[in-house]
Motif scaffolding. Structure first.
Motif, PDB file in Angstrom:
ATOM      1  N   ARG A   1       7.997  44.036  18.053  1.00  0.00           N
ATOM      2  CA  ARG A   1       7.604  42.796  17.360  1.00  0.00           C
ATOM      3  C   ARG A   1       6.809  41.886  18.275  1.00  0.00           C
ATOM      4  O   ARG A   1       5.878  41.194  17.840  1.00  0.00           O
TER       5      ARG A   1
ATOM      6  N   GLY B   1      10.630  46.457  10.936  1.00  0.00           N
ATOM      7  CA  GLY B   1       9.915  45.654   9.954  1.00  0.00           C
ATOM      8  C   GLY B   1       8.411  45.691  10.106  1.00  0.00           C
ATOM      9  O   GLY B   1       7.707  44.816   9.593  1.00  0.00           O
TER      10      GLY B   1
ATOM     11  N   ASP C   1       6.078  47.129   6.626  1.00  0.00           N
ATOM     12  CA  ASP C   1       6.029  46.419   5.353  1.00  0.00           C
ATOM     13  C   ASP C   1       4.569  46.191   4.965  1.00  0.00           C
ATOM     14  O   ASP C   1       3.768  45.697   5.770  1.00  0.00           O
TER      15      ASP C   1
END
Length: 330
Positions: free
Chosen positions: A101, A124, A127
């Motif tokens: 991230r 994540g 997405d």
């Protein structure tokens, strides 16, 4: 992004190794970069190897690879590639996710080889992106991340995300990147060095064609098998299969006996059980959910069929103790 010519050279790529990573996927990604430098006569690419704890990482075949730089010392790189293989769905290391991230916020292109899409998805970072994964892991990934667009493509490059199915798909993905960034001629020269007679694009199939895979070319038999593979959760009846293929049930039986040495029902059951095994090994789905996803009406019937075929119960496939009253594996 990864398809565009870099603004500065060499383009620095970081390969992040996780336990049980696929050695062939890793080397198939890094060797084209080395040969691109050699064939171009200048340094187009440079690379570093890292791990989460700066220690050597065992590949899936047991060969250790050592990182060459401390993770915290990394700076000023253009792309990062997660290299994984077996049991990627079990990796939930927050240090990896935090690092991913952090570099994503810096605008670094992020990719994954083989099963690495699992790690990117958990962080994540997939997405609203398209991705792909090894065909064997596709069903498990769909169960874990139903909201993510995953395809059966050989590789996917979607803006600043790039994923591939692993194995030699890594080679084709990197050859396509080299072609986009530095020209098809250079990519062709690199492919020739590998005696790779054709640079596959992302739409090539991951698996061998069904006739090659099965050693069967009878069109109606192949049509029935395709129907079976597409209807594992809600199996079709023998009558439905025969009707859709323009056969009688007797002709259907004869074709399967002649070419596959088993009945249609047995072949269909084996397809469902093999899918079940992948779900047991690659997801956290309960046994009953796996059973239902593979067309079994009860956990007890599923467990009996599974044990008869694989010689162990679904629970023991996962390394769990058997339930009270459950027979021992033979």
């Amino acid at each position: 992004m990864i398809r565009k010519a870099p603004q500065e050279l060499p383009q620095r790529i970081v390969f992040f190794l996780v336990p049980k990573f696929s050695l062939i996927a890793f080397t198939s990604a890094i060797e084209p970069l080395r040969l691109a430098n050699r064939e171009a006569g200048r340094k187009l690419y440079s690379w570093n190897l890292v791990s989460v704890d700066d220690q050597p990482v065992l590949s899936s075949c047991g060969i250790p690879i050592s990182p060459d730089i401390n993770l915290d010392e990394l700076d000023n790189f253009h792309a990062a590639v997660i290299c994984s293989g077996e049991d990627a769905h079990k990796i939930a290391d927050r240090r990896i996710h935090s690092w991913l991230r952090r570099i994503e916020r810096k605008g670094v292109d992020i990719g994954a080889l083989c099963t690495g899409a699992h790690i990117l998805a958990k962080a994540g970072l997939l997405d609203e992106y398209s991705c792909t994964i090894h065909w064997e892991n596709l069903a498990g990934f769909l169960e874990d991340f139903p909201e993510i667009e995953v395809t059966p493509e050989l590789f996917e490059i979607d803006r600043n995300r790039f994923t591939c199915a692993g194995g030699t798909a890594s080679l084709d993905m990197m050859l396509n990147v080299i072609s986009s960034q530095h020209g098809h001629e250079l990519a062709g020269e690199v492919a020739n060095q590998f005696m790779h007679d054709r640079i596959r694009d992302e739409h090539d199939q991951q698996r061998m064609s069904m006739p090659v895979r099965l050693g069967v070319r009878h069109p109606k038999l192949l049509a029935v098998i395709k129907l079976m593979e597409e209807n594992l959760e809600e199996p079709l009846t023998r009558i439905q299969l025969a009707k859709d293929a323009g056969l009688s049930t007797r002709q259907l039986e004869r074709l399967f006996r002649k070419y596959l040495s088993r009945s249609p029902a047995r072949y269909y059951l084996e397809l469902r059980l093999n899918k079940a095994r992948l779900l047991l090994l690659q997801t956290n789905m309960s046994v009953i959910d796996v059973a239902l996803a593979c067309g079994f009406v009860s956990a007890s019937h599923f467990s009996k069929c599974y044990r008869d075929f694989f010689g162990r119960t679904p629970r023991k496939e996962r390394g769990l103790p058997g339930l009270p009253g459950e027979e021992e594996d033979i």
